[in-house]
Design a protein around this motif. Structure first.
Motif, short mmCIF file in Angstrom:
data_model
loop_
_atom_site.label_atom_id
_atom_site.label_comp_id
_atom_site.label_asym_id
_atom_site.label_seq_id
_atom_site.Cartn_x
_atom_site.Cartn_y
_atom_site.Cartn_z
N ALA A 256 0.85 -1.13 -0.06
CA ALA A 256 0.00 -0.07 -0.08
C ALA A 256 0.72 1.24 0.09
O ALA A 256 0.58 2.23 -0.60
CB ALA A 256 -1.01 -0.21 1.22
N ALA A 257 1.94 1.21 0.89
CA ALA A 257 2.86 2.44 0.88
C ALA A 257 3.52 2.72 -0.63
O ALA A 257 3.70 4.02 -0.83
CB ALA A 257 3.80 2.00 1.90
N VAL A 258 3.78 1.70 -1.42
CA VAL A 258 4.32 2.01 -2.59
C VAL A 258 3.29 2.42 -3.65
O VAL A 258 3.60 3.18 -4.50
CB VAL A 258 5.00 0.80 -3.10
N ALA A 259 2.19 1.59 -3.55
CA ALA A 259 1.11 1.98 -4.58
C ALA A 259 0.58 3.38 -4.19
O ALA A 259 0.39 4.35 -4.98
CB ALA A 259 -0.06 1.20 -4.36
N GLY A 260 0.69 3.91 -3.06
CA GLY A 260 0.28 5.29 -2.61
C GLY A 260 1.11 6.24 -3.08
O GLY A 260 0.78 7.55 -3.71
N HIS A 261 2.69 5.96 -3.05
CA HIS A 261 3.61 7.01 -3.72
C HIS A 261 3.42 7.23 -4.87
O HIS A 261 3.37 8.18 -5.72
CB HIS A 261 4.86 6.35 -3.41
N ARG A 262 3.22 6.04 -5.86
CA ARG A 262 2.85 6.15 -7.23
C ARG A 262 1.50 6.86 -7.45
O ARG A 262 1.52 7.76 -8.68
CB ARG A 262 2.72 4.73 -7.74
N SER A 263 0.55 6.71 -6.83
CA SER A 263 -0.71 7.36 -6.97
C SER A 263 -0.53 9.00 -6.71
O SER A 263 -1.06 9.68 -7.44
CB SER A 263 -1.92 7.01 -6.07
N ILE B 172 13.60 3.10 -8.42
CA ILE B 172 13.97 2.27 -7.87
C ILE B 172 13.37 2.73 -6.33
O ILE B 172 13.81 3.55 -5.90
CB ILE B 172 15.43 1.79 -7.54
N VAL B 173 12.45 1.76 -5.79
CA VAL B 173 12.04 1.97 -4.53
C VAL B 173 12.14 0.85 -3.61
O VAL B 173 11.91 -0.46 -3.85
CB VAL B 173 10.22 2.01 -5.07
N SER B 174 12.34 1.56 -2.29
CA SER B 174 12.44 0.79 -1.27
C SER B 174 11.32 0.70 -0.23
O SER B 174 10.87 1.95 -0.27
CB SER B 174 13.83 0.80 -0.56
N LEU B 175 11.08 -0.10 0.62
CA LEU B 175 10.10 -0.03 1.54
C LEU B 175 10.74 -0.63 2.90
O LEU B 175 11.07 -1.73 3.11
CB LEU B 175 8.67 -0.55 1.21
N ASP B 176 10.89 0.02 4.04
CA ASP B 176 11.14 -0.29 5.28
C ASP B 176 12.66 -1.08 5.01
O ASP B 176 12.99 -1.95 5.66
CB ASP B 176 10.33 -1.18 6.11
N GLY B 177 13.62 -0.38 4.15
CA GLY B 177 14.88 -0.94 4.17
C GLY B 177 15.01 -1.92 3.02
O GLY B 177 16.13 -2.27 2.82
N ALA B 178 13.88 -2.43 2.43
CA ALA B 178 14.14 -3.71 1.59
C ALA B 178 13.53 -3.22 0.03
O ALA B 178 12.72 -2.45 -0.04
CB ALA B 178 13.21 -4.95 1.84
N HIS C 74 8.69 4.39 4.20
CA HIS C 74 8.66 3.80 5.43
C HIS C 74 6.96 3.68 5.53
O HIS C 74 6.19 4.21 5.20
CB HIS C 74 9.26 4.48 6.51
N SER C 75 6.80 2.40 6.43
CA SER C 75 5.37 2.25 6.59
C SER C 75 4.71 3.06 7.34
O SER C 75 3.56 3.09 7.37
CB SER C 75 5.45 0.83 7.30
N ASP C 76 5.35 3.98 8.14
CA ASP C 76 4.98 4.90 8.88
C ASP C 76 4.43 6.28 8.16
O ASP C 76 4.00 7.05 8.77
CB ASP C 76 5.64 5.34 10.00
N GLY C 77 4.76 6.19 6.70
CA GLY C 77 4.24 7.29 5.98
C GLY C 77 5.64 8.42 5.57
O GLY C 77 5.24 8.93 4.58
#
Length: 391
Positions: free
Chosen positions: A86-93, A215-221, A243-246
């Motif tokens: 969701a965090a990655v999709a939210g960034h793209r949106s 290139i997108v990372s989320l919470d270090g991955a 990060h998952s916290d926004g």
């Protein structure tokens, strides 16, 4: 083997009886310890529908961290594995805010769910009727139709695509082996504004993409790469760290990459994997007043740790050998060590037991090379600065 959902299954799960049955099965523990007994209870209560209900409940539980707010969604196993967090999709949106967008591989609707909150118009299509039926349930705010992603069904609208990289749990990084094949997808929408989600391990230079690679990372991955066509691009390379916290930030190759050449400073910084994969280590260093330990190695160094950046305060620098490192860690009373390696042939898992640690301190070791020499930096444990930066 994953359960094979049918349109009849989706229709049942969306019905009042199906929703009630899912709530009842969700009350079962369904852990490794209780799985057999719980499945027996589900079979006794729901007969042949038990596998469908158990699979759906387990997939919802698996999706909870990846897709917050999806407690009532429907999934297939493959679709959930590929679904954009969701965090990655939210960034793209956010990058597509205010635009009309058509997700031509919408699957069960993870991208659509983010887009309906920002885009002016949202259309979703998929060739799989089961996934499309699930998307209709999951994201009622989108316009949906069944269509082949390689046959355009919209005009004058941004196209978003996520070619399948896995089937039956197996992953591929070959652009031509994606479903649909990446070269065919690009040809089908040539001249259109296009954003394509891909595996970060793809050789983008060899593929010949002439837009932006993010290139997108989320919470270090590192999670994905997104190919943005020239009309949507900002530079040719971007790293986005989420990060998952926004929280999150981005850096592009349009920023300055001038950094000094100097001896190692007080701190060593291992940049986020998105920065490394995007080839923006020097740009990140220039932004934060850091420089490289070696121009061919992705570790950065500096005399201050920038705010929000994780790093290691250097205690000692030694010429690397197992014996010398073992003696140095013993001198520092080290009992637990985090080992980071880049640029030298050292396996941390094999090295760690050879160090024979018996002390009380927790430390970190950065093993790399400067020029032709292997070096090891004995450091304090990883820390993240919270000080205010002055840029």
């Amino acid at each position: 083997m994953a359960y094979a959902f049918t349109l009849g299954d989706v229709e049942y799960l969306r019905s009042s009886a199906g929703r009630d049955a899912l709530r009842e099965v969700d009350e079962l523990e369904l852990t490794t310890r209780t799985r057999l007994a719980d499945i027996g209870r589900a079979r006794a209560r729901f007969d042949v529908r038990a596998p469908l209900l158990v699979e759906s409940v387990l997939l919802r539980r698996k999706a909870a961290a990846k897709l917050p707010g999806s407690a009532d969604w429907l999934f297939t196993d493959d679709a959930l594995q590929q679904a954009t967090p969701a965090a990655v999709a939210g960034h793209r949106s956010t990058r597509l805010a205010g635009r009309a967008v058509h997700d031509v591989t919408c699957s069960i609707g993870a991208e659509l769910d983010a887009l309906v909150g920002t885009a002016e118009v949202v259309i979703g299509s998929d060739i799989d009727p089961v996934r499309l039926a699930m998307a209709k349930h999951n994201v009622p705010g989108a316009q949906l139709l069944r269509a082949d992603a390689l046959v355009p069904t919209s005009r004058d609208i941004v196209v978003v695509a996520d070619p399948a990289r896995r089937s039956g749990g197996r992953r591929t990084h070959d652009p031509a082996a994606l479903q649909p094949p990446l070269p065919d997808l690009v040809d089908a929408y040539r001249g259109r504004d296009l954003a394509v989600k891909c595996a970060p391990g793809l050789d983008f230079d060899r593929f010949g993409w002439d837009g932006e690679v993010e290139i997108v990372s989320l919470d270090g991955a590192v999670r994905e790469a997104c190919l943005w066509s020239p009309g949507l691009a900002s530079g040719s390379r971007r790293a986005t760290v989420l990060h998952s916290d926004g929280a999150g930030w981005s850096i592009t190759d349009e920023e300055d990459d001038t950094i000094p050449e100097a001896e190692p400073g007080e701190w060593i910084v291992d940049p986020d994997g998105a920065v490394v994969r995007a080839g923006l280590v020097r740009h990140f260093g220039a932004r934060h007043g850091l420089w490289q330990l070696d121009p061919r190695i992705a570790y950065l160094t500096g005399d201050e740790l920038p705010a929000g950046v994780a790093g290691f305060r250097v205690l000692d620098r030694i010429k690397y050998s197992e014996k010398t490192l073992r003696q140095e860690l013993a001198r520092h009373d080290c009992g637990v060590v985090e080992i980071l390696v880049r640029g030298v042939d050292v396996d941390p898992a094999q090295l760690r037991p050879k160090l024979k640690l018996r002390g009380k301190r927790t430390l970190s070791v950065v093993i790399t090379r400067i020029g032709r020499s292997g070096v090891a930096f004995v450091c304090e444990p990883r820390t993240t600065s919270t000080r205010t930066t002055h840029r």
